[in-house]
Write a protein that holds these residues in place. Structure first.
Motif, PDB file in Angstrom:
ATOM      1  N   VAL A  86       0.846  -1.195   0.000  1.00  0.00           N
ATOM      2  CA  VAL A  86       0.000   0.000   0.000  1.00  0.00           C
ATOM      3  C   VAL A  86       0.883   1.247   0.000  1.00  0.00           C
ATOM      4  O   VAL A  86       0.630   2.203  -0.750  1.00  0.00           O
ATOM      5  N   LYS A  87       1.955   1.218   0.808  1.00  0.00           N
ATOM      6  CA  LYS A  87       2.849   2.367   0.877  1.00  0.00           C
ATOM      7  C   LYS A  87       3.509   2.642  -0.483  1.00  0.00           C
ATOM      8  O   LYS A  87       3.622   3.786  -0.915  1.00  0.00           O
ATOM      9  N   GLU A  90       1.077   4.193  -2.771  1.00  0.00           N
ATOM     10  CA  GLU A  90       0.938   5.616  -2.404  1.00  0.00           C
ATOM     11  C   GLU A  90       2.091   6.433  -2.987  1.00  0.00           C
ATOM     12  O   GLU A  90       1.900   7.558  -3.436  1.00  0.00           O
ATOM     13  N   GLU A  91       3.278   5.838  -2.992  1.00  0.00           N
ATOM     14  CA  GLU A  91       4.446   6.557  -3.528  1.00  0.00           C
ATOM     15  C   GLU A  91       4.304   6.824  -5.030  1.00  0.00           C
ATOM     16  O   GLU A  91       4.915   7.747  -5.566  1.00  0.00           O
ATOM     17  N   VAL A  93       1.509   7.755  -6.417  1.00  0.00           N
ATOM     18  CA  VAL A  93       0.397   8.708  -6.636  1.00  0.00           C
ATOM     19  C   VAL A  93       0.827   9.910  -7.480  1.00  0.00           C
ATOM     20  O   VAL A  93       0.109  10.301  -8.408  1.00  0.00           O
ATOM     21  N   ASN A 100      -4.421   6.515  -9.170  1.00  0.00           N
ATOM     22  CA  ASN A 100      -4.009   5.738  -7.995  1.00  0.00           C
ATOM     23  C   ASN A 100      -4.797   6.033  -6.711  1.00  0.00           C
ATOM     24  O   ASN A 100      -5.052   5.111  -5.948  1.00  0.00           O
ATOM     25  N   PRO A 101      -5.207   7.297  -6.449  1.00  0.00           N
ATOM     26  CA  PRO A 101      -5.959   7.518  -5.208  1.00  0.00           C
ATOM     27  C   PRO A 101      -7.268   6.720  -5.152  1.00  0.00           C
ATOM     28  O   PRO A 101      -7.600   6.168  -4.100  1.00  0.00           O
ATOM     29  N   LEU A 104      -6.459   3.110  -4.463  1.00  0.00           N
ATOM     30  CA  LEU A 104      -6.129   2.935  -3.041  1.00  0.00           C
ATOM     31  C   LEU A 104      -7.384   2.923  -2.172  1.00  0.00           C
ATOM     32  O   LEU A 104      -7.465   2.165  -1.205  1.00  0.00           O
ATOM     33  N   GLU A 108      -8.384   0.035   0.449  1.00  0.00           N
ATOM     34  CA  GLU A 108      -8.614   0.361   1.859  1.00  0.00           C
ATOM     35  C   GLU A 108      -9.976  -0.174   2.320  1.00  0.00           C
ATOM     36  O   GLU A 108     -10.075  -0.852   3.351  1.00  0.00           O
TER      37      GLU A 108
END
Ligand SMILES: Nc1ncnc2c1ncn2[C@@H]1O[C@H](COP(=O)(O)OP(=O)(O)O)[C@@H](O)[C@H]1O
Ligand SMILES: CC(=O)OP(=O)(O)O
Ligand SMILES: [Mg+2]
Length: 375
Positions: A86-87, A90-91, A93, A100-101, A104, A108
């Motif tokens: 997940v991290k 996020e990188e 994005v 990507n948001p 995610l 979630e």
């Protein structure tokens, strides 16, 4: 049974798929998320509704597979999702701020609703991780490019992987075909695939480069951007224009190819120019990828426009007989499902292959889960 989640910028698509068979179960699409008047103010609300819809049919659910658009440099294949994954998503994005948001958000919500199930990320970029350095490198300052992650990543990889595999089977060369895949939906891309490996693709660091799309410009001279910024537009305004107010829409005010074609038929000049620019760009990429591949076995059309628009296929391929490309007009205008539409004497086969990103995501998700279980 796999639950496939495609949580896009303004819609959530979901489907329950049994990869044995395969058998399709419950499927649905929630659109216009966050728009005025929509019952779904955000992705979380839409995803909870999707989970509710599939719940009565979800006996024997074994995993959730998520479409993730940008995997950055980290991911070259599908992965089991954990906090670390997940991290890393996020990188990525900043490389795909529009896609990507929402991806995610899907991860979630589904991790929260199904904490006991394996969740797998299937990346649009993964199939293109085989791009040779000459195709994935932009000719800019190397240090700047490395520091900022600037290179060609490519998108629509899940669709391109599926369609190139089906097209290769259709021409009887499942392992060795050279295929040009034209994915023409709202977003559009061309890819050159050799023996199952992608060797070039038209989308770049972001899904903005390459073909003319519904609302995206595709290729423009980067100098245009600086010219507009010096003329008073902000970088955000230029980006918004290139992504949302360009392409077919920017040229004629309509982004739906059906409407554009109706207007062309009625003699509308603006629509005709938009249509001509769209088809001209496609022809250029077919020529370019023919040169990249050396020999082409099959050109495969997919996506809403590629699958349904006989006039686009006809115009794009017209006059290419010297390159060994000949359509059969009857096949082209009567095609249903996956079929060849080229003439019998065409050296290069032309195929229409309805894409199936959901099935491909389910297959890849099941494979990751099986691999994890056997480790
Ligand atoms: N019969 C048709 N003729 C021409 N274009 C079509 C036809 N049916 C659908 N399309 C086009 O397909 C586009 C959507 O493609 P699709 O692959 O479904 O989109 P997405 O990229 O959102 O998945 C629409 O914008 C529309 O222009
Ligand atoms: C990455 C991308 O362009 O996807 P879509 O065509 O779904 O917008
Ligand atoms: Mg699509």
């Amino acid at each position: 049974m796999i639950l496939v989640i495609n949580s896009g910028s303004s819609s959530v698509k979901y489907e329950l798929i049994d990869v044995e068979g395969p058998t399709r179960h419950q499927a649905g699409k929630i659109e216009r998320i966050g728009e005025p008047g929509s019952p779904f103010p955000d992705h979380a609300a839409a995803l909870e509704k999707a989970a509710e819809e599939v719940a009565p049919h979800a006996d024997g659910l074994t995993a959730v597979g998520h479409r993730v658009v940008h995997g950055g440099a980290a991911f070259t294949g599908p992965v089991l999702i954990d906090d670390d994954v997940v991290k890393q998503i996020e990188e990525a994005v900043p490389l795909a701020p529009l896609h990507n948001p929402s991806n995610l958000a899907g991860i979630e919500v589904m991790r929260r609703l199904h904490p006991g199930l394996p969740q797998v990320a299937v990346f649009d970029t993964a199939f293109h991780s085989t791009l040779p350095p000459a195709a994935r490198t932009y000719a800019i300052d190397r240090e700047v490019a490395e520091r900022a992650g600037v290179r060609r990543y490519g998108f629509h990889g899940t669709s391109t992987a599926y369609v190139s595999r089906v097209a290769a089977e259709m021409v009887g060369k499942p392992d060795m075909a050279n295929v040009i895949v034209l994915h023409l939906g709202n977003g559009a891309s061309a890819s050159a695939v050799s023996a199952g490996r992608c060797v070039d693709t038209s989308m770049g660091m972001t899904p903005l480069e390459g073909l003319v799309m519904g609302t995206r410009s595709g290729d423009v001279d980067p100098g245009v951007i600086f010219h507009l910024i010096r003329g008073g537009m902000t970088p955000d305004e230029v980006e918004e224009m290139l992504v949302h107010r360009s392409g077919l829409y920017g040229l004629c005010g309509d982004n739906d190819m059906r409407t554009v074609l109706d207007r062309v038929a009625a003699g509308d000049d603006e629509a005709a120019l938009a249509y001509n620019v769209y088809c001209h760009r496609l022809r250029k990429y077919i020529g370019a990828y023919t040169a990249v591949l050396g020999r082409v076995d099959v050109i495969a059309f997919t996506g809403g426009v590629g699958e349904n628009s006989a006039p686009v296929r006809r115009k794009v391929l017209s006059g290419l007989a010297p390159m060994g490309i000949r359509l059969d007009p009857t096949r082209n205008s009567s095609v249903r499902g996956a079929r060849l539409v080229s003439a019998d004497d065409s050296a290069v086969a032309v195929a229409v292959v309805p894409t199936d990103e959901e099935l491909e995501i389910a297959i890849e998700t099941a494979a990751v889960v099986a691999r994890t279980n056997s480790e």
